[in-house]
Motif scaffolding. Structure first.
Motif, PDB file in Angstrom:
ATOM      1  N   PRO A 107      75.041   9.438  49.957  1.00 39.63           N
ATOM      2  CA  PRO A 107      75.596   8.364  49.146  1.00 39.63           C
ATOM      3  C   PRO A 107      74.961   8.364  47.756  1.00 39.63           C
ATOM      4  N   PRO A 108      75.586   7.680  46.776  1.00 39.45           N
ATOM      5  CA  PRO A 108      75.073   7.747  45.416  1.00 39.45           C
ATOM      6  C   PRO A 108      73.702   7.110  45.259  1.00 39.45           C
ATOM      7  N   LEU A 109      72.884   7.746  44.424  1.00 44.92           N
ATOM      8  CA  LEU A 109      71.560   7.199  44.117  1.00 44.92           C
ATOM      9  C   LEU A 109      71.155   7.666  42.727  1.00 44.92           C
ATOM     10  N   ALA A 110      70.747   6.719  41.885  1.00 42.37           N
ATOM     11  CA  ALA A 110      70.162   7.064  40.579  1.00 42.37           C
ATOM     12  C   ALA A 110      68.750   6.515  40.568  1.00 42.37           C
ATOM     13  N   LEU A 111      67.801   7.353  40.171  1.00 37.11           N
ATOM     14  CA  LEU A 111      66.395   6.945  40.211  1.00 37.11           C
ATOM     15  C   LEU A 111      65.729   7.291  38.877  1.00 37.11           C
ATOM     16  N   ALA A 112      65.119   6.269  38.258  1.00 36.34           N
ATOM     17  CA  ALA A 112      64.347   6.456  37.029  1.00 36.34           C
ATOM     18  C   ALA A 112      62.906   6.105  37.339  1.00 36.34           C
ATOM     19  N   HIS A 113      62.000   7.019  37.022  1.00 37.20           N
ATOM     20  CA  HIS A 113      60.607   6.926  37.495  1.00 37.20           C
ATOM     21  C   HIS A 113      59.642   6.989  36.329  1.00 37.20           C
ATOM     22  N   ASN A 114      58.727   6.056  36.289  1.00 40.52           N
ATOM     23  CA  ASN A 114      57.581   6.110  35.395  1.00 40.52           C
ATOM     24  C   ASN A 114      56.334   6.210  36.270  1.00 40.52           C
ATOM     25  N   GLY A 115      55.563   7.270  36.053  1.00 41.29           N
ATOM     26  CA  GLY A 115      54.359   7.475  36.847  1.00 41.29           C
ATOM     27  C   GLY A 115      54.334   8.888  37.392  1.00 41.29           C
ATOM     28  N   THR A 116      53.321   9.178  38.154  1.00 41.25           N
ATOM     29  CA  THR A 116      53.223  10.500  38.777  1.00 41.25           C
ATOM     30  C   THR A 116      52.722  10.326  40.197  1.00 41.25           C
ATOM     31  N   LEU A 117      53.329  11.074  41.115  1.00 44.64           N
ATOM     32  CA  LEU A 117      52.850  11.058  42.495  1.00 44.64           C
ATOM     33  C   LEU A 117      51.727  12.079  42.640  1.00 44.64           C
ATOM     34  N   VAL A 118      50.734  11.720  43.419  1.00 45.10           N
ATOM     35  CA  VAL A 118      49.643  12.647  43.711  1.00 45.10           C
ATOM     36  C   VAL A 118      50.074  13.501  44.902  1.00 45.10           C
ATOM     37  N   ASP A 119      50.022  14.802  44.735  1.00 42.67           N
ATOM     38  CA  ASP A 119      50.386  15.733  45.810  1.00 42.67           C
ATOM     39  C   ASP A 119      51.693  15.344  46.507  1.00 42.67           C
ATOM     40  N   PRO A 120      52.794  15.238  45.792  1.00 44.26           N
ATOM     41  CA  PRO A 120      54.036  14.743  46.403  1.00 44.26           C
ATOM     42  C   PRO A 120      54.511  15.605  47.567  1.00 44.26           C
ATOM     43  N   HIS A 121      54.209  16.915  47.515  1.00 41.47           N
ATOM     44  CA  HIS A 121      54.712  17.794  48.585  1.00 41.47           C
ATOM     45  C   HIS A 121      54.099  17.461  49.941  1.00 41.47           C
ATOM     46  N   THR A 122      53.014  16.650  49.944  1.00 43.32           N
ATOM     47  CA  THR A 122      52.410  16.282  51.233  1.00 43.32           C
ATOM     48  C   THR A 122      53.002  14.975  51.790  1.00 43.32           C
ATOM     49  N   ALA A 123      53.937  14.376  51.063  1.00 39.88           N
ATOM     50  CA  ALA A 123      54.527  13.107  51.534  1.00 39.88           C
ATOM     51  C   ALA A 123      55.285  13.344  52.840  1.00 39.88           C
ATOM     52  N   PRO A 124      55.230  12.379  53.768  1.00 40.77           N
ATOM     53  CA  PRO A 124      55.966  12.545  55.018  1.00 40.77           C
ATOM     54  C   PRO A 124      57.452  12.784  54.726  1.00 40.77           C
ATOM     55  N   GLY A 125      57.990  13.816  55.334  1.00 48.00           N
ATOM     56  CA  GLY A 125      59.416  14.124  55.151  1.00 48.00           C
ATOM     57  C   GLY A 125      59.652  15.172  54.074  1.00 48.00           C
ATOM     58  N   ALA A 126      58.632  15.448  53.231  1.00 48.72           N
ATOM     59  CA  ALA A 126      58.842  16.392  52.122  1.00 48.72           C
ATOM     60  C   ALA A 126      59.112  17.803  52.653  1.00 48.72           C
ATOM     61  N   GLU A 127      58.510  18.127  53.803  1.00 46.25           N
ATOM     62  CA  GLU A 127      58.675  19.481  54.344  1.00 46.25           C
ATOM     63  C   GLU A 127      60.133  19.756  54.725  1.00 46.25           C
ATOM     64  N   ALA A 128      60.882  18.688  54.957  1.00 45.71           N
ATOM     65  CA  ALA A 128      62.278  18.875  55.359  1.00 45.71           C
ATOM     66  C   ALA A 128      63.216  18.994  54.156  1.00 45.71           C
ATOM     67  N   ILE A 129      62.698  18.765  52.959  1.00 44.35           N
ATOM     68  CA  ILE A 129      63.551  18.865  51.764  1.00 44.35           C
ATOM     69  C   ILE A 129      63.431  20.289  51.213  1.00 44.35           C
ATOM     70  N   ASP A 130      64.549  20.938  51.050  1.00 46.69           N
ATOM     71  CA  ASP A 130      64.576  22.303  50.529  1.00 46.69           C
ATOM     72  C   ASP A 130      63.868  22.350  49.166  1.00 46.69           C
TER      73      ASP A 130
END
Ligand SMILES: O=P(O)(O)OC[C@H]1O[C@H](OP(=O)(O)OP(=O)(O)O)[C@H](O)[C@@H]1O
Ligand SMILES: NC(=O)CC[C@H](N)C(=O)O
Ligand code: SF4
Ligand SMILES: [Mg+2]
Length: 491
Positions: A107-130
């Motif tokens: 479904p549609p989603l628009a996201l505007a982000h200010n900031g930086t995630l620390v080690d985002p690839h370790t977030a739960p579920g990230a391994e399932a995103i291509d």
């Protein structure tokens, strides 16, 4: 590339986010106006997404708002719009690569982000995103939210509550699913986000100045950890379920990032800078005769310089001009090229400084790019002494929360002891405001700020190995203290 970038030559800012919800109108125009007011937070790319109910229609452009979005062609009317101005802190930087809002469909989603995630690839579920589908922390966040919505068949708000607790780092978000507008601050509240009203429209913006700039009224700032939903049924507020997250609002927003006409946690940025200048004058006066003159380093330091001059009873002279609308510049190239760029940006006024003892005020010293050049410019224009007064403590530690300050070893005060700074910068003396005095100038609870770049005390885990330290770096937890050094001696 999925990693923080450290190759900027100036402190890079924090991105600007904006959103509008209201009875269907041309909200893209209003968002664009707010993005212009937030331009100081990001000049690499711009984007606006408009929700029409069933879908989101977006446009992105490279550069400033004027360059990247000179018109609003192709953006429809609709009840909701989301916008972003970017400085990259994660992943792709050039032109349109990494531009926001991140827009996904089904479904549609628009996201505007200010900031930086620390080690985002370790977030739960990230391994399932291509990995081929995301290049920035913000893009990963959007994919995680969409994956959650699809897997659990839940709405955006429920997806936010499920995904956000798994993320570490800084995020002030403005989102839309095509019909509703959402504002989110991470549980530490690193980055600001304010709610406003103009007529029957609700506004969200990184800074209150963007709300007042469009003739809106500031309603309030979002709380750390708040998820605000705005839609046809009004507003609803809830919390990101992260217990025990301590508020850690970025202290540097007061020093440099935010506009002087903004308020943060209800406190005026202008007043904080003015008080910091006054406190600096109390601690580090420049005495002797002839009486010195105060010169501000345009642009941000003007307010602190006014406070310094008022408290010390000295005259402010326009010893440095910023010709034309240069804006904040983030300069590439070798040191010689950087110096040329600063020289183009700042022009000394010989008539104001020749024969004078100069108190040169800047808001911050990060890499020293500005000061290394400016002191020479003033001397060549005839200043007989240059005493640098900096209205914040030495910036010694890298930021992982939405500011790109360069490689750790490029932070000048991390490399050099304070005693060597005056020599290195070509000043007669150098003094910094202490952390305690800066916190006092900013106001509020002193324990409610992030001060990591000044103290090395990080409110979250940081990437492993990120602080492979240069030899002279102070140890974590040491206080920067007030530092005053003249050539060769500490006073
Ligand atoms: O030690 P440095 O690495 O030079 O960084 C510190 C300088 O950078 C900023 O100025 P900038 O010119 O970016 O913006 P401004 O016009 O808002 O002052 C800040 O106000 C300091 O002057
Ligand atoms: N400066 C920022 O807040 C950047 C947001 C995000 N991390 C990006 O790189 O696009
Ligand atoms: S490390 Fe410094 S610039 Fe980064 S969020 Fe903390 S106070 Fe702000
Ligand atoms: Mg400056």
């Amino acid at each position: 590339m999925n990693g923080p970038l450290y190759d900027a030559d100036k402190p890079r800012e924090a991105c600007g986010v904006a959103g509008v919800w209201g009875p269907a109108g041309h909200h893209a125009a209003l968002v664009r106006e707010m993005l212009v007011a937030l331009q100081h937070r990001g000049q690499e790319s711009v984007g606006i997404a408009v929700g029409t109910g069933a879908a989101l229609v977006a446009r992105h452009g490279a550069g400033t708002v004027a360059q990247g979005m000179p018109d609003l062609d192709g953006l429809p009317h609709g009840p909701v719009a989301v916008g972003h101005v970017r400085y990259a802190t994660h992943g792709a930087r050039d032109g349109l690569a990494g531009a926001q809002p991140v827009v996904l469909d089904r479904p549609p989603l628009a996201l505007a982000h200010n900031g930086t995630l620390v080690d985002p690839h370790t977030a739960p579920g990230a391994e399932a995103i291509d990995p081929a589908r995301w290049a920035t922390d913000s893009e990963l966040m959007a994919h995680l939210l969409l994956a959650r919505r699809a897997a659990a068949g839940v709405d955006t708000s429920a997806a936010l509550h499920a995904v956000l607790p798994g993320l570490t780092g800084a995020y002030a978000l403005v989102l839309s699913d095509g019909t509703q507008l959402y504002g989110v601050r991470d549980p530490h509240g690193f980055r600001p986000l304010a709610l406003g009203r103009r007529g029957d429209a609700w506004l969200l913006a990184s800074e209150t100045a963007a709300i007042t700039a469009v003739g809106g009224e500031v309603v309030r700032e979002l709380e750390p950890g708040e998820v605000l939903t705005i839609g046809p049924h009004g507003t609803a507020s809830s919390r990101v379920p992260v217990p025990d997250a301590k508020t850690a609002a970025c202290l540097f927003e007061y020093v440099y990032f935010a506009r002087a006409d903004s308020a943060l946690s209800g406190r005026s940025v202008y007043q904080a800078r003015y008080r910091a200048g006054q406190a600096l004058a109390d601690y580090a006066p420049v005495t002797g005769s002839p009486r010195p003159v105060v010169v501000a380093t345009p642009e941000t330091a003007r307010v602190a310089a006014d406070g310094y001059a008022e408290r010390s009873g000295l005259r402010v002279v326009q010893g440095l001009l910023r010709p034309g609308a240069v804006g904040r510049s983030f300069i590439a190239g070798d040191p010689a090229a950087r110096e040329t760029t600063v020289r183009r940006k700042l022009a000394p006024v010989a008539a104001a400084v020749a024969g004078q003892r100069v108190v040169l005020v800047d808001d911050s010293l990060v890499r020293g790019t500005t000061m290394r050049t400016v002191t020479g410019l003033l001397r060549r224009a005839g200043a007989v002494e240059v005493h640098l007064r900096v209205a914040s403590p030495p910036y010694r530690w890298p930021c992982f929360y939405g500011i790109d300050t360069g490689r750790p070893e490029e932070l000048l005060a991390a490399r050099l002891p304070i005693t060597e700074l005056a020599e290195q910068l070509g000043c007669d003396s150098v003094a910094f405001l202490s952390l305690d005095r800066l916190l006092e100038a900013a106001g509020g609870d002193p324990s409610g700020y992030c001060t990591a770049c000044l103290t090395g005390r990080y409110p979250t885990a940081i990437p492993a190995g990120a602080l492979a330290a240069p030899a002279t770096r102070p140890q974590p937890g040491t206080r920067s203290g007030t530092a005053l050094a003249s050539r060769g001696t500490v006073e």
